[in-house]
Enzyme design. Structure first.
Site, PDB file in Angstrom:
ATOM      1  CD  GLU A 215      -3.207  -0.774   2.071  1.00 26.81           C
ATOM      2  OE1 GLU A 215      -3.149   0.204   2.827  1.00 26.81           O
ATOM      3  OE2 GLU A 215      -4.127  -1.611   2.114  1.00 26.81           O
ATOM      4  N   GLY A 216       1.935   1.238  -0.765  1.00 27.67           N
ATOM      5  CA  GLY A 216       2.876   2.344  -0.801  1.00 27.67           C
ATOM      6  C   GLY A 216       3.993   2.077   0.183  1.00 27.67           C
TER       7      GLY A 216
END
Length: 752
Positions: free
Chosen positions: A440-441
């Site tokens: 998620e990043g």
């Protein structure tokens, strides 16, 4: 009016021309990321003068009766049917009964509205469910949370057509469809916009008729639930060489729904992410044809996929991994404090050693802070906010701080946490931590480019509007807008400079604190000082470095760390207020605040030490930090008081570790809880023996120091500690390649 025209034409106009070249230029993907979501408390922090009453008046996130019943019922039932050792080392998956239960009880549909057959839960309920499950099994938690985070459900609710929502959402809600979302590919990880997966608009056959659609080719990896998914949400670059849709031939990133049983789809192989057995794997598509109505949002949203993804992440990124991380930290606090009380060396509990107390204090502080931030973020989401910058802060900071808490817990447990087996309740969590750091990043990217890089523009009270004025097609209109914004901006910066200098030279004596602050008033004042200093230094960095600041990643990361601390400490103060300003909890509040202040002082000091314009750095240091770093961190006495919260039963300890799943009494955590209860109850008796120099309880009984019943009480505590201290061992044949419990065989089997 004349004065205004003179200022605009003679002063603002040259600044306007200079700013066009100095302020950062935004790429299309950056602009879409920045414009996704909205601004909330992060905006207040950038002003340099946050409204504390606004923060404290924010309604607490609470559960409805229905949501609480779900936690008490289906969530506990799911936890009871999952054994993490069995999942990871024997089944390499959740039990079939758990999969059926997840579908039947609509765990995959927590965010789907009731009118489509979902549960329609609030963000806080979603968070609470993930939190409890994750203290039992990270595999079960990830399986439940992914369909409710970045996936087709969220995207369909935000952008889907009515027909798409009517068809897909009920099927997702009742488990007929298992979703996954394909974004990451070998060529595009953190730089997702560089993907080479393609879709070409063309005509093709669909259910016996020729229709307008898209021919897809892709290769994705690291996709959670992909091996078992029936529908794949897919991100790709759309091309329309024959302009069948009209407009441009290169349409950009587009999102579509792809049934995984279509010809050309290859799916089902598995990755093993740090030996966590949640379903995750690669998938491929070769000349896969879908009709245009499979584009999420329809043709109108072709090419708008990046903005759609950023909007979805603004919500999901603030819930899933922060909830799992907050739960992990609370779990570490619960089991490590108990173990440090039960485990003895040199005839005393290891929790009595200051070296251990340093770790226990840090674990307790992280647990208190992460859950405070989780609740505050959920409160914002419950109110309908989609705070993109805060979500990025939460994802990065929660997973990083969980890593610290888990490492500390591992060190305190020592060999108990290193030896694998059914009685090791730390091993799986330790291996799972890097997964949260990466997805998620990745945290390196989030810290370097998003928290401050995007936050400085998105959350700043003036900067985004100033950039819009600079890019206004009508130069006269743009100059007029810029003139008004710039001087407001300059005035705000000047006021903050005066405030920050005043606070620095007076020890925050004149900083504001809400009337209801009580014992925490000094912390509000000190936080106000750091907020003003951050605002001034950020404004001057943007003024002096302009667009070059986003390439100064080390400076940007330090600014981002300060912004993150400002948010997390705001959450801690909010929690202190919401829980009734409990005096017994004050060491937790004080530990978090003193740690955060020290971190901010260090980061701001490093910014000034590396600020490219040295004269400005000297002036800032003299004005903002005239007496050196104002905070050094928690004192030894505070660390001891904080650590002791974990070593004894108390209402504070219960609040800190509430909502965890403990399992059966004969399982590892249940045995630890039992031993902790008996050991702490026997503590005063053991202290009496030590005072009278008795070597054991029997000697104490013989000398009349304690009664026989009291001796039996101590003996029972010692007996209860034995299985807690013990570690697992296996007969050689149990680890041979011919058995299912062999870890190497587990890896080979899962990969085949």
């Amino acid at each position: 009016m004349a004065d205004s025209s003179f200022r605009r034409d003679r002063i603002s106009k040259p600044i306007f021309k200079w700013a066009k070249t100095a302020l950062p230029e935004l790429s299309a993907t950056e602009r879409e990321a920045i414009e996704a979501g909205d601004v909330w408390w992060d905006g207040d922090l950038f002003t340099g003068k946050p409204d504390w009453d606004k923060l404290l008046d924010t309604p607490q996130a609470v559960l409805s009766d229905e949501e609480q019943a779900f936690l008490d019922g289906p969530v506990n039932e799911l936890c009871a049917m999952v054994d993490d050792w069995q999942v990871n080392w024997e089944l390499h998956d959740l039990p079939e009964a758990a999969w059926d239960f997840l579908k039947a009880k609509k765990f995959f549909a927590m965010i789907i509205p009731k009118e489509y057959g979902g549960l329609g839960f609030s963000p806080f309920a979603h968070s609470e469910v993930v939190r409890k499950i994750s203290t039992r099994s990270s595999t079960a938690a990830v399986t439940a949370m992914v369909p409710n985070s970045l996936g087709p459900g969220e995207l369909l609710m935000q952008f889907g057509t009515k027909d798409q929502r009517d068809y897909w959402l009920p099927r997702l809600a009742d488990g007929r469809e298992i979703p996954c979302f394909g974004l990451t590919s070998p060529e595009a990880g953190s730089d997702a916009a560089s993907m080479i997966d393609t879709g070409v608009v063309c005509k093709g056959q669909w259910k016996g008729a020729e229709v307008l659609g898209i021919k897809l080719n892709w290769h994705k990896r690291y996709i959670t639930l992909a091996p078992v998914a029936t529908v794949l949400g897919l991100a790709f670059k759309l091309y329309d060489p024959d302009r069948l849709l009209g407009g441009e031939s290169e349409r950009g990133i587009t999102l579509a729904l792809v049934p995984t049983d279509l010809p050309g789809v290859s799916i089902g192989r598995r990755h093993l992410p740090a030996l966590q057995m949640f379903q995750n794997g690669p998938n491929w598509g070769k000349d896969v044809f879908i009709p245009m109505d499979h584009v999420i949002g329809g043709t109108e949203y072709a090419g708008k996929g990046w903005r759609m993804l950023m909007s979805a992440l603004a919500t999901g990124r603030g819930i899933s991994l922060p909830s799992l991380s907050a739960a992990g930290a609370a779990f570490c606090a619960h089991v490590t404090g108990a173990y440090a009380r039960v485990r003895q060396q040199f005839n005393i509990p290891i929790g009595e050693f200051e070296a251990i107390q340093e770790r226990l204090a840090r674990i307790a502080g992280i647990a208190y802070q992460l859950d405070a931030a989780r609740r505050l973020t959920c409160a914002a989401l419950n109110q309908g906010h989609h705070p993109a910058v805060i979500s990025a802060i939460m994802k990065a900071q929660a997973t990083e701080r969980l890593r610290i808490a888990v490492d500390d817990a591992m060190d305190v447990h020592a060999g108990k946490a290193v030896i694998e087996g059914p009685h090791n309740y730390m091993g799986s969590l330790y291996r799972a931590v890097p997964v949260g750091i990466t997805v998620e990043g990745a945290n390196i990217l989030t810290r370097a480019l998003i928290v401050f890089g995007q936050g400085a523009i998105r959350s700043h009270p003036y900067l985004l509007d100033e950039i819009a004025a600079l890019n206004e097609k009508d130069p006269g209109k743009g100059l007029t807008q810029f003139d008004k914004l710039f001087w407001r901006h300059a005035g705000n910066t000047f006021v903050n400079m005066v405030r920050a200098k005043t606070f620095a030279w007076t020890g925050s004596l004149f900083a504001s604190a809400p009337r209801r602050a009580g014992r925490a008033a000094r912390y509000y004042r000190q936080l106000g000082r750091y907020t003003a200093a951050f605002s001034v230094m950020a404004d001057l960095a943007l003024l002096i470095m302009g667009g070059a600041l986003k390439r100064k990643e080390m400076l940007s990361m330090r600014f981002g760390d300060v912004l993150s601390e400002l948010y997390l400490l705001s959450a801690v103060l909010k929690r202190w207020e919401d829980e009734g300003r409990q005096d017994a909890d004050f060491p937790l509040l004080a530990y978090c605040m003193e740690s955060g202040f020290a971190t901010m002082a260090e980061r701001l000091d490093h910014i000034l030490a590396n600020f490219p314009n040295r004269p400005v750095a000297w002036l800032l240091r003299a004005g903002l930090f005239p007496f050196g770093r104002p905070h050094k961190g928690p004192s030894d006495a505070l660390m001891e008081r904080t650590a002791r919260i974990l070593l004894e039963p108390s209402s504070t300890r219960e609040r800190l570790t509430a909502g965890l799943y403990h399992g059966r009494d004969d399982e590892a955590v249940g045995l630890l809880n039992h031993a902790f209860t008996l050991t702490t109850a026997a503590g005063p008796l053991v202290a009496r023996l030590r005072k009278e120099h008795c070597h054991d309880w029997q000697e104490g009984v013989d000398k009349g120091v304690i009664t026989a019943d009291e001796g039996n009480q101590i003996a029972a505590a010692l007996k209860a500690a034995e299985p807690v201290i013990a570690v697992d061992d296996f007969a050689p044949e149990k680890l041979s390649p011919q058995t299912e419990t062999d870890p190497a065989r587990a890896v080979r089997d899962a990969a085949q």
